[in-house]
Each structure stands twice: as structure tokens, then as C-alpha cells.
Scaffold this motif. Structure first.
Motif, PDB file in Angstrom:
ATOM      1  N   ILE A 199       0.849  -1.195   0.000  1.00 45.41           N
ATOM      2  CA  ILE A 199       0.000   0.000   0.000  1.00 45.41           C
ATOM      3  C   ILE A 199       0.883   1.242   0.000  1.00 45.41           C
ATOM      4  O   ILE A 199       1.812   1.359   0.799  1.00 45.41           O
ATOM      5  CB  ILE A 199      -0.914   0.025   1.242  1.00 45.41           C
ATOM      6  CG1 ILE A 199      -1.779  -1.234   1.316  1.00 45.41           C
ATOM      7  CG2 ILE A 199      -1.791   1.270   1.240  1.00 45.41           C
ATOM      8  CD1 ILE A 199      -2.610  -1.323   2.591  1.00 45.41           C
ATOM      9  N   ASP A 200       0.594   2.177  -0.895  1.00 41.00           N
ATOM     10  CA  ASP A 200       1.310   3.448  -0.937  1.00 41.00           C
ATOM     11  C   ASP A 200       0.463   4.438  -1.738  1.00 41.00           C
ATOM     12  O   ASP A 200      -0.483   4.039  -2.426  1.00 41.00           O
ATOM     13  CB  ASP A 200       2.695   3.289  -1.582  1.00 41.00           C
ATOM     14  CG  ASP A 200       3.646   4.423  -1.216  1.00 41.00           C
ATOM     15  OD1 ASP A 200       4.491   4.226  -0.314  1.00 41.00           O
ATOM     16  OD2 ASP A 200       3.554   5.503  -1.827  1.00 41.00           O
ATOM     17  N   GLY A 201       0.831   5.715  -1.657  1.00 34.84           N
ATOM     18  CA  GLY A 201       0.081   6.725  -2.383  1.00 34.84           C
ATOM     19  C   GLY A 201       0.790   7.266  -3.602  1.00 34.84           C
ATOM     20  O   GLY A 201       0.278   8.166  -4.272  1.00 34.84           O
ATOM     21  N   VAL A 202       1.983   6.740  -3.910  1.00 37.20           N
ATOM     22  CA  VAL A 202       2.766   7.198  -5.062  1.00 37.20           C
ATOM     23  C   VAL A 202       2.818   6.074  -6.088  1.00 37.20           C
ATOM     24  O   VAL A 202       3.390   5.007  -5.816  1.00 37.20           O
ATOM     25  CB  VAL A 202       4.188   7.617  -4.638  1.00 37.20           C
ATOM     26  CG1 VAL A 202       4.992   8.090  -5.848  1.00 37.20           C
ATOM     27  CG2 VAL A 202       4.122   8.715  -3.574  1.00 37.20           C
ATOM     28  N   ILE A 218      -2.027  -1.448  -3.725  1.00 35.09           N
ATOM     29  CA  ILE A 218      -3.202  -0.641  -3.408  1.00 35.09           C
ATOM     30  C   ILE A 218      -2.769   0.815  -3.352  1.00 35.09           C
ATOM     31  O   ILE A 218      -1.929   1.189  -2.518  1.00 35.09           O
ATOM     32  CB  ILE A 218      -3.828  -1.058  -2.064  1.00 35.09           C
ATOM     33  CG1 ILE A 218      -4.315  -2.511  -2.133  1.00 35.09           C
ATOM     34  CG2 ILE A 218      -4.969  -0.122  -1.684  1.00 35.09           C
ATOM     35  CD1 ILE A 218      -4.831  -3.051  -0.800  1.00 35.09           C
ATOM     36  N   ASN A 219      -3.311   1.630  -4.250  1.00 35.44           N
ATOM     37  CA  ASN A 219      -2.992   3.049  -4.288  1.00 35.44           C
ATOM     38  C   ASN A 219      -3.942   3.798  -3.354  1.00 35.44           C
ATOM     39  O   ASN A 219      -5.168   3.687  -3.474  1.00 35.44           O
ATOM     40  CB  ASN A 219      -3.119   3.583  -5.717  1.00 35.44           C
ATOM     41  CG  ASN A 219      -2.513   4.968  -5.870  1.00 35.44           C
ATOM     42  OD1 ASN A 219      -2.685   5.829  -5.024  1.00 35.44           O
ATOM     43  ND2 ASN A 219      -1.806   5.179  -6.971  1.00 35.44           N
ATOM     44  N   PHE A 223      -8.176   4.113  -3.174  1.00 36.57           N
ATOM     45  CA  PHE A 223      -8.916   3.607  -2.014  1.00 36.57           C
ATOM     46  C   PHE A 223      -8.652   4.593  -0.880  1.00 36.57           C
ATOM     47  O   PHE A 223      -7.756   4.394  -0.057  1.00 36.57           O
ATOM     48  CB  PHE A 223      -8.451   2.193  -1.660  1.00 36.57           C
ATOM     49  CG  PHE A 223      -8.652   1.203  -2.770  1.00 36.57           C
ATOM     50  CD1 PHE A 223      -9.810   0.442  -2.861  1.00 36.57           C
ATOM     51  CD2 PHE A 223      -7.678   1.030  -3.747  1.00 36.57           C
ATOM     52  CE1 PHE A 223      -9.999  -0.472  -3.885  1.00 36.57           C
ATOM     53  CE2 PHE A 223      -7.852   0.117  -4.783  1.00 36.57           C
ATOM     54  CZ  PHE A 223      -9.014  -0.629  -4.856  1.00 36.57           C
ATOM     55  N   SER A 224      -9.423   5.655  -0.841  1.00 39.16           N
ATOM     56  CA  SER A 224      -9.075   6.830  -0.044  1.00 39.16           C
ATOM     57  C   SER A 224      -9.475   6.752   1.424  1.00 39.16           C
ATOM     58  O   SER A 224      -9.099   7.621   2.208  1.00 39.16           O
ATOM     59  CB  SER A 224      -9.702   8.079  -0.667  1.00 39.16           C
ATOM     60  OG  SER A 224     -11.117   7.942  -0.749  1.00 39.16           O
ATOM     61  N   GLN A 232     -10.476  -3.909   0.418  1.00 39.81           N
ATOM     62  CA  GLN A 232      -9.660  -4.411  -0.683  1.00 39.81           C
ATOM     63  C   GLN A 232      -8.697  -5.500  -0.206  1.00 39.81           C
ATOM     64  O   GLN A 232      -8.488  -6.501  -0.897  1.00 39.81           O
ATOM     65  CB  GLN A 232      -8.882  -3.257  -1.320  1.00 39.81           C
ATOM     66  CG  GLN A 232      -7.978  -3.646  -2.478  1.00 39.81           C
ATOM     67  CD  GLN A 232      -8.733  -4.125  -3.707  1.00 39.81           C
ATOM     68  OE1 GLN A 232      -9.953  -4.289  -3.678  1.00 39.81           O
ATOM     69  NE2 GLN A 232      -8.022  -4.363  -4.787  1.00 39.81           N
ATOM     70  N   VAL A 233      -8.115  -5.305   0.978  1.00 41.65           N
ATOM     71  CA  VAL A 233      -7.237  -6.346   1.528  1.00 41.65           C
ATOM     72  C   VAL A 233      -8.027  -7.626   1.783  1.00 41.65           C
ATOM     73  O   VAL A 233      -7.556  -8.731   1.489  1.00 41.65           O
ATOM     74  CB  VAL A 233      -6.548  -5.854   2.815  1.00 41.65           C
ATOM     75  CG1 VAL A 233      -5.823  -7.019   3.506  1.00 41.65           C
ATOM     76  CG2 VAL A 233      -5.565  -4.733   2.507  1.00 41.65           C
ATOM     77  N   LEU A 234      -9.255  -7.503   2.313  1.00 42.78           N
ATOM     78  CA  LEU A 234     -10.099  -8.678   2.522  1.00 42.78           C
ATOM     79  C   LEU A 234     -10.372  -9.384   1.191  1.00 42.78           C
ATOM     80  O   LEU A 234     -10.323 -10.614   1.104  1.00 42.78           O
ATOM     81  CB  LEU A 234     -11.419  -8.267   3.181  1.00 42.78           C
ATOM     82  CG  LEU A 234     -11.368  -7.912   4.667  1.00 42.78           C
ATOM     83  CD1 LEU A 234     -12.709  -7.351   5.126  1.00 42.78           C
ATOM     84  CD2 LEU A 234     -10.997  -9.134   5.506  1.00 42.78           C
ATOM     85  N   ARG A 235     -10.650  -8.607   0.167  1.00 43.70           N
ATOM     86  CA  ARG A 235     -10.932  -9.194  -1.142  1.00 43.70           C
ATOM     87  C   ARG A 235      -9.731  -9.971  -1.685  1.00 43.70           C
ATOM     88  O   ARG A 235      -9.895 -11.020  -2.317  1.00 43.70           O
ATOM     89  CB  ARG A 235     -11.308  -8.087  -2.130  1.00 43.70           C
ATOM     90  CG  ARG A 235     -11.862  -8.597  -3.459  1.00 43.70           C
ATOM     91  CD  ARG A 235     -12.148  -7.468  -4.420  1.00 43.70           C
ATOM     92  NE  ARG A 235     -10.918  -6.862  -4.899  1.00 43.70           N
ATOM     93  CZ  ARG A 235     -10.165  -7.381  -5.882  1.00 43.70           C
ATOM     94  NH1 ARG A 235     -10.507  -8.522  -6.457  1.00 43.70           N
ATOM     95  NH2 ARG A 235      -9.078  -6.766  -6.263  1.00 43.70           N
TER      96      ARG A 235
END
Length: 366
Positions: A199-202, A218-219, A223-224, A232-235
Motif C-alpha cells: 500500500i502506498d500513495g505514489v 493498493i494506491n 482507495f481513499s 480491498q485487503v479482505l478481497r
């Protein structure tokens, strides 16, 4: 650094190493997240002095009795080495209890001002002094300077944390942060046989994470909310959550979020948050109900530096370690390098120390 975000240059004579010590010429030194905490005045112990601790260097001079590294391999002037950035005294209570990474004397020299001999207490300098109680290892010929420079501390620390979490084949791991530590963690977890989620924002960091073994990314921009990321992690984990979470962001809110991403009975490794007094709302009841084991990790047992070098040697053709350091700076550009790194304009900045000299007592810059 004389105070937060203020830096000056000072010259000192290269010291002769004491018995058991080593002086190296710094070839390359990186900007780790810890440097950014120090630069912004948020580190718990270091408020001024010479910065820098991730480096690869060339042996410049050897103290009396030093002819081997801490793995027993022969060492001579001109060999490339990496060193743990802290002291392991082997005499204090944590050391006696086997917790070498918690040595009470770890920062005895790192926190000293440069006017105190032997002056070269950090790696943002032309030379660096390795003390007698400081583990160091010879760099394998097949490992590049770029890769070796990240062995201490990024790779060693996440390797240590992952081993503490006892990650095994078939488990899922969610890594919060795709900086230097996160990328190294992805590669180590992947080699353990885990399914890796980063997970990161860049977006550029996430693309690099894929090259370092991430199966899913996961951006934060897509997924704000916490709820969206947890869903999303569960999915991606068959509705269960990850077996292990690893926090390497240095953002307190990420720690609070981590327990929402982990399954019942999972483990959570906290590495990035080191600044005291930085608070975040937290749900301890959720932690208890899910029976999550929290594993805080600071530094690493020093022999993990050798494990890191071995890891680089065996996987250098598999993962693009040379791409991890995405921008180079000179010794004169350190302030720019720190500011650019703090602004997240680079994944991991690297200071290349130019020029070589065989003079024993040349005037040099710290």
C-alpha cells in the motif's frame, strides 16, 4: 546538522583507527527515513551532529588486530565493506539477554558532535570510523555498491522483522509503505513464499514494488478511506485479512489502520514509527478481539547485516536493487537531497562521494 534543517560543512584530519577499529572511505551513502526524522527534528535522540548511516565503503586503514570481518572473512585495505551503524557492547543487560539490537550503548558515538574525536560519526562524509564493537562485513564481489549501500539498515531491519513474524510459505503479507524499507520487505517476504500486498500513495513506488515481488498493490488515491483499503485487503485474502502486516511508513495513522488489515490471530510488525509523542487514535478493543500480536522492531541483531548481503548475492538477478536508489546527489548537495526525499520526490536518494585518495592525513570534509 547544527539544528533541524540547518547544515554546515567541517574539515578534520582522517583519524588513525584504534586497535580493533577500521576507517573507511565512503563510496555511497543513502538517505534513510531515519535521516528525514532527524532532519525535521523529530528523532528521539539525535538532534544535531553528522547524519548518515546507510553506506558502502572502502577500507582505508585497519586498526591493530583487524584482519577479518565479523563473519571471519579476511579483510584488507581496498576491500568494500558495510557496517552496522550502532555499537553492540555485549555487556549491558539487553545484550546479556540476547537482544543485541537493543544494546544500551548503541548510539554512544552516533550521537556525538563532530568536534569530538574520531569526528567521523556518520556517513554523510568522505570517511567513516567503524569502532571495535561495531559489526562489519566484506561485500561480495557480485553485489553492486548501489545494492550494498541499502543492506544497512533498510534490508537488514525488514529481514529481522520478517523473521520475528515467522512468515512462512503460503501466508499473506500486507506492507504499508513502498519506500526503501517497503521494497526490501516485499522482496524478502516474496522469497519466504508469501503473497505480498503493498500500500502506498505514489504510483511510481507501487510500480517499483511490483518488480520487488508485490503480487498486489493498493494506491491510497484509489482507495481513499480506511474502510475501502481494508475491504480491498479482505478481497485479496479470501475475506480473511493478511496473516502479517508490516508498517514502514513512519506515519502514526498507518499503525492505527494496520490492525484493520490483519486476520484473527495475525501479527503486526511496526518499524517505521520511531518519533515519540506522535499520537493517533487507536482501537485497542479491536486489537484484543482479533488477538493480534504486535511486534515493534528497532534496529536489528547485527549478524542480520551478513544475512542481508547473502540475500543480495543470491537474488541480485531477480530483483532490481539498482533501481531502488532513483536519484544521486553529491556531497555538496546533501541539503537538497534531504529536502527532495522529505517531499517524496524520490524513492530513495543516494549520496555518491566522489574522488579517491591514498593520503593518510589529507584534510577532508564532514
Amino acid at each position: 546538522m547544527t539544528e533541524a534543517e540547518v547544515m554546515e560543512y567541517r574539515d578534520y584530519e582522517v583519524p588513525e583507527p584504534a586497535a580493533g577499529g577500521v576507517v573507511v572511505k565512503v563510496l555511497r551513502t543513502n538517505i534513510c527515513g531515519s535521516e528525514l526524522h532527524i532532519w525535521k527534528g523529530m528523532h528521539p535522540t539525535k538532534k544535531s551532529g553528522v547524519l548518515g548511516h546507510e553506506m558502502v565503503g572502502e577500507v582505508y586503514s585497519l586498526g591493530e588486530g583487524v584482519d577479518r570481518d565479523y563473519a571471519g572473512e579476511g579483510i584488507k585495505v581496498g576491500d568494500r565493506v558495510v557496517a552496522a551503524y550502532y555499537i553492540t557492547c555485549r555487556k549491558c543487560t539487553p545484550c546479556q539477554e540476547g537482544n543485541f539490537h537493543l544494546c544500551e550503548h548503541a548510539y554512544d558515538f552516533w550521537n556525538l558532535e563532530p568536534d569530538v574525536a574520531p569526528h567521523f560519526h556518520g556517513t554523510f562524509a568522505t570517511h567513516y570510523y567503524i569502532h571495535p564493537d561495531q559489526y562489519f562485513y566484506k561485500v561480495p564481489d557480485s553485489v553492486s555498491d548501489v545494492a550494498a549501500a541499502s543492506a544497512n539498515c533498510a534490508l537488514s531491519q525488514v529481514y529481522f522483522g520478517i523473521d520475528k513474524a515467522q512468515i512462512t510459505y503460503g501466508q499473506s503479507v500486507v506492507i504499508q509503505g513502498a519506500g526503501g524499507l517497503g521494497l526490501n520487505a516485499a522482496a524478502v517476504a516474496k522469497e519466504k513464499g508469501a503473497t505480498v500486498i503493498v500500500i502506498d500513495g505514489v504510483q511510481s513506488r507501487l510500480e517499483l514494488a511490483k518488480k520487488f515481488g508485490a503480487d498486489h498493490v493498493i494506491n491510497l488515491n484509489d482507495f481513499s478511506t480506511l474502510e475501502a483499503r481494508a475491504e480491498q485487503v479482505l478481497r485479496l485474502t479470501d475475506g480473511k485479512g493478511a496473516h502479517v502486516g508490516i508498517e514502514v511508513t513512519g506515519v502514526p495513522a498507518a499503525f492505527a489502520e494496520g490492525i484493520h488489515l490483519i486476520r484473527l490471530g495475525g501479527k503486526y510488525v511496526s518499524i517505521g514509527n520511531i518519533s515519540p509523542g506522535k499520537l493517533t487514535p487507536f482501537d485497542p478493543g479491536l486489537l484484543t478481539r482479533k488477538s493480534i500480536q504486535v511486534l515493534p522492531v528497532v534496529r536489528y541483531d547485527p549478524w542480520y547485516l551478513k544475512k542481508a548481503l547473502d540475500f543480495l548475492k543470491s537474488t541480485s538477478e531477480k530483483y532490481p536493487f539498482n533501481e531502488m536508489l532513483d536519484r544521486e546527489f553529491s556531497l555538496a548537495e546533501i541539503k537538497t537531497a534531504l529536502d527532495e526525499s522529505a517531499a517524496r520526490n524520490v524513492v530513495r536518494g543516494s549520496i555518491v562521494i566522489a574522488g579517491k585518495s591514498a593520503l593518510v592525513n589529507e584534510s577532508v570534509t564532514n
